[in-house]
Motif scaffolding. Structure first.
Motif, short mmCIF file in Angstrom:
data_model
loop_
_atom_site.label_atom_id
_atom_site.label_comp_id
_atom_site.label_asym_id
_atom_site.label_seq_id
_atom_site.Cartn_x
_atom_site.Cartn_y
_atom_site.Cartn_z
N LEU C 65 1.55 69.71 18.77
CA LEU C 65 1.47 69.46 17.33
C LEU C 65 2.16 70.53 16.51
O LEU C 65 2.29 70.38 15.30
CB LEU C 65 0.00 69.35 16.91
N VAL C 68 6.42 68.28 15.76
CA VAL C 68 6.37 66.86 16.13
C VAL C 68 7.65 66.16 15.66
O VAL C 68 7.88 66.03 14.46
CB VAL C 68 5.14 66.18 15.50
N PRO C 69 8.49 65.72 16.60
CA PRO C 69 9.69 64.98 16.21
C PRO C 69 9.37 63.51 15.94
O PRO C 69 8.64 62.89 16.72
CB PRO C 69 10.60 65.10 17.44
N THR C 70 9.92 62.97 14.87
CA THR C 70 9.75 61.54 14.61
C THR C 70 10.51 60.74 15.68
O THR C 70 9.94 59.83 16.27
CB THR C 70 10.23 61.22 13.19
N PHE C 71 11.75 61.11 15.91
CA PHE C 71 12.53 60.55 17.02
C PHE C 71 13.19 61.70 17.79
O PHE C 71 13.72 62.62 17.16
CB PHE C 71 13.67 59.64 16.53
N ILE C 153 1.81 59.52 17.78
CA ILE C 153 0.57 60.29 17.90
C ILE C 153 0.06 60.79 16.55
O ILE C 153 -1.07 60.55 16.17
CB ILE C 153 0.78 61.51 18.83
N GLN C 154 0.91 61.52 15.86
CA GLN C 154 0.50 62.14 14.60
C GLN C 154 1.11 61.38 13.43
O GLN C 154 2.32 61.19 13.37
CB GLN C 154 0.95 63.61 14.57
N TYR C 155 0.27 60.97 12.49
CA TYR C 155 0.79 60.26 11.31
C TYR C 155 1.43 61.25 10.36
O TYR C 155 0.95 62.36 10.24
CB TYR C 155 -0.35 59.47 10.63
N PRO C 156 2.54 60.84 9.69
CA PRO C 156 3.13 59.50 9.69
C PRO C 156 3.96 59.22 10.95
O PRO C 156 4.77 60.05 11.35
CB PRO C 156 4.03 59.52 8.46
N THR C 159 8.08 53.63 10.78
CA THR C 159 7.73 52.25 10.45
C THR C 159 8.36 51.29 11.48
O THR C 159 9.37 51.61 12.11
CB THR C 159 8.25 51.86 9.06
N ARG C 162 11.96 50.83 10.80
CA ARG C 162 12.82 51.93 11.24
C ARG C 162 13.12 51.83 12.74
O ARG C 162 14.24 52.11 13.17
CB ARG C 162 12.13 53.26 10.91
N ARG C 227 2.60 49.36 9.69
CA ARG C 227 1.95 50.18 10.71
C ARG C 227 0.45 49.88 10.76
O ARG C 227 -0.14 49.81 11.83
CB ARG C 227 2.19 51.67 10.40
N GLU C 228 -0.15 49.67 9.59
CA GLU C 228 -1.57 49.36 9.53
C GLU C 228 -1.87 48.04 10.25
O GLU C 228 -2.88 47.92 10.93
CB GLU C 228 -2.05 49.26 8.07
N VAL C 231 -2.08 48.70 13.91
CA VAL C 231 -3.34 49.36 14.29
C VAL C 231 -4.47 48.35 14.28
O VAL C 231 -5.29 48.30 15.20
CB VAL C 231 -3.64 50.54 13.34
N SER C 236 -5.67 51.54 17.64
CA SER C 236 -4.95 52.72 17.15
C SER C 236 -3.86 53.14 18.11
O SER C 236 -2.76 53.52 17.70
CB SER C 236 -5.91 53.88 16.86
#
Ligand SMILES: [Fe+3]
Ligand SMILES: [Fe+3]
Lengths: 115, 280, 280, 115
Positions: C65, C68-71, C153-156, C159, C162, C227-228, C231, C236
């Motif tokens: 943590l 944290v890379p988005t991609f 894993i970690q928000y955000p 999408t 994306r 995203r919601e 989930v 989740s």
């Protein structure tokens, strides 16, 4: 982006990054005081820890900045070697340009020759 | 909503910090350089920002080539200065604007940016020097910070257009933030310099001077330049200037150029700054 | 140009690898699960891919943590399996499709993606298990790999839209690559599961079965979910399914669903796979 | 994204990430064999290295999975604790759901009660 599209201006792209990985990793580690001590104590042993080739070791040990860059060294990493001696960055620049330090300061950077 | 009170553009040459550390501020080599920043320092003192967003690149100090982020954003409580090889510098740690940083990260991802989100990380001269130039050397920094790292070391580096778009999202994040903080944005790096290759020592005073005016009055021109154009006009390391576009895009289309300063060479670099305020 | 020969979607539950390690393949709990993958394995054997692009998420094994890379995209020569706490697994290292990976990174940045570019990095079960499911346990893998990590894993988290867009750039990269490699794309993760909170153990068989058909015939529906929505419908951790969209977007608008398999629960997860081929 | 918009489904967002940072960092380190040995040898000393609070230490040492998650632990990290004992993930799931293991397998996962 294509490399070498601008004369005398190498871009640090994949080929440089791959080629210089060992040198740069070794130099990066000099950001830690303990590694700087190890480097000062036994330079060759320190370089061997990072498995530098004979050619790379020679370039580093002789502080041949032009050769280090040719082998893929990126200036931002190898500057950490210059912090140990220490060497002004303008001398490293002059080595890249293949000029004397004084000529480099004068002709490239526009400093007065004696001032 | 929070408020953008100004945009600053500045060089972040490491020798500037070293000169301060060694007490060289008033030597012949450095005095004209530092004197030119006094107006910027005064402006900041009057403007009383609460948050400083600092856009900069790491120089092989925090990130290694094993994992290179195109964009990284800090969400940490504290950012310590990193040891760049000369040992730690005696400048205070930076306190993070943590909540706003997370809000910005949310907006970025929502707007299809892909940041590396950093919670435990140090900062190099790219952030330190601009803070020293505009805030001096206080016991503690009078602002909280949001660091934004842009990769300008290993190609591919992001395009000027992408930096511009990030500035738009930064503005959106500031304007949608419920707090009433006063935000100043620092775009850093440059001006022209080249450290590597036979063209090392390249400085382009003419292009630098045009930049300092043009970034205020005609940013479209710089936004539309390619990465290659930047390298050609400003040198391989001068391409760092793309980071000023993040700041500029967050400002109004029309801005007032309230202060400007240029000096060359600082070490091997064309150096200078602008202070911009939003116009109507 | 290189050629996309198929898209695979699959779960990557760690217990699958553990079951293979412990020789449980033919036990009552696991046999129906593994038997259903035989058709997929056969397909791969016939299709003879040269490169496998594997889209997956790390599960707190490679990335912490702190950053944290988005991609993230791999450009390494070799990817070793990471120690997830149970000690190293006896599976061969993965050889990287290094040149194509760099080409993909170039395209991504050009198209305004902001990857973390990884040259020295290990891979967890998110990549290992799909490779084992489709390629078995060879002495050496018969393909080179391109790992793509997506933060789930970690928000955000990114999408669904994306992820879809990334698939478009992946296709562009493959089609603009001068080599003649046969490329298979693996979208991994899911299906429905939830490991945390009072709803832990949530499995939605109905939504899972609809997904396996719909991802082939009506991906627009899943692309347009939030995203919601993911989930809510898939749990989740089931929101990992957004990663299949990268694979799906790289395929033709129309695809043939040539194989499909569903089994629940594998450990705590609805599990299964699809094999897709481009249709005209 | 707003947290808690879906009943009984916490999303691991900034608040969980910040709150659970110490626990998760400690658990992440169990990916290294040497740290697993240290954990087994003297669990409390190991936890102290990561400056866990008394509350966090208690949750870990009593293997209270529900409490670990409540304190911000993310399952992917704390699973590395379960690798040491070892504990099946379904038992951790049951603890989150507040159910007996058997009920959890049967009611949530749809396993046969004696199968
Ligand atoms: Fe710089
Ligand atoms: Fe997963």
């Amino acid at each position: 982006m294509a490399n070498q599209s601008i004369p005398d201006t190498p871009l640090f792209d994949r080929s440089g990054s791959i080629r210089g990985y060992r040198i740069n990793k070794m130099a990066m580690a000099l950001g830690q005081a303990a590694n700087r001590e190890a480097f000062k104590e036994n330079e060759e042993a320190y370089l061997d820890r990072f498995r530098l080739t004979a050619e790379e070791k020679k370039a580093v040990m002789s502080r041949d900045w032009h050769e280090m860059v040719r082998l893929g060294g990126n200036l931002f990493f190898i500057l950490k070697i210059s912090a140990i001696d220490p060497t002004p960055i303008t001398k490293i620049g002059a080595a890249q340009a293949g000029m004397s330090h004084e000529d480099f300061l004068y002709e490239r950077l526009g400093k007065r020759a004696n001032g | 909503m929070a408020k953008i009170i100004g945009g600053l553009g500045t060089s972040h040459v490491p020798s500037i910090g070293a000169a301060l550390d060694k007490g060289l501020r008033d030597t012949a080599d450095w005095k004209p350089f530092f004197d030119g920043y006094e107006a910027g320092k005064e402006w900041v003192k009057e403007a009383k920002p609460d948050i400083a967003v600092v856009v900069f690149n790491d120089h092989g100090n925090t990130f290694f080539l094993d994992r290179v982020p195109t964009f990284a954003v800090g969400v940490a409580d504290t950012y310590n200065p990193v040891d760049e090889g000369w040992g730690p510098r005696a400048i205070p740690p930076f306190e993070g604007a943590t909540d706003f940083s997370w809000h910005f990260v949310d907006k970025l991802v929502e707007r299809h940016f892909d940041p590396l989100v950093c919670r435990e990380i140090e900062v190099d001269h790219g952030m330190q020097v601009p803070m020293e130039l505009f805030f001096g050397r206080p016991e503690t920094w009078p602002v909280k910070v949001v660091p934004i790292w842009v990769n300008t070391i290993q190609y591919p580096i992001p395009t000027p257009q992408r930096c511009w778009e990030m500035g738009k999202v930064l503005r959106e994040a500031i304007e949608s933030w419920p707090g009433d903080e006063r935000v100043v944005i620092l775009g850093t790096g440059g001006l022209s310099h080249q450290l590597q290759g036979a063209r090392a020592g390249f400085i382009n005073q003419e292009a630098d001077r045009a930049w300092l005016d043009g970034i205020a009055s005609n940013p479209e021109h710089y936004r539309n330049m390619t990465r290659e154009d930047y390298v050609e006009q400003f040198g391989s390391e001068g391409a760092e200037l793309i980071m000023w576009l993040v700041m500029r895009a967050a400002m109004n289309e029309k801005v007032d150029l309230v202060h400007k300063h240029y000096y060359a060479p600082a070490s091997m670099t064309g150096a200078g700054m602008v202070v911009l305020e939003n116009a109507a």
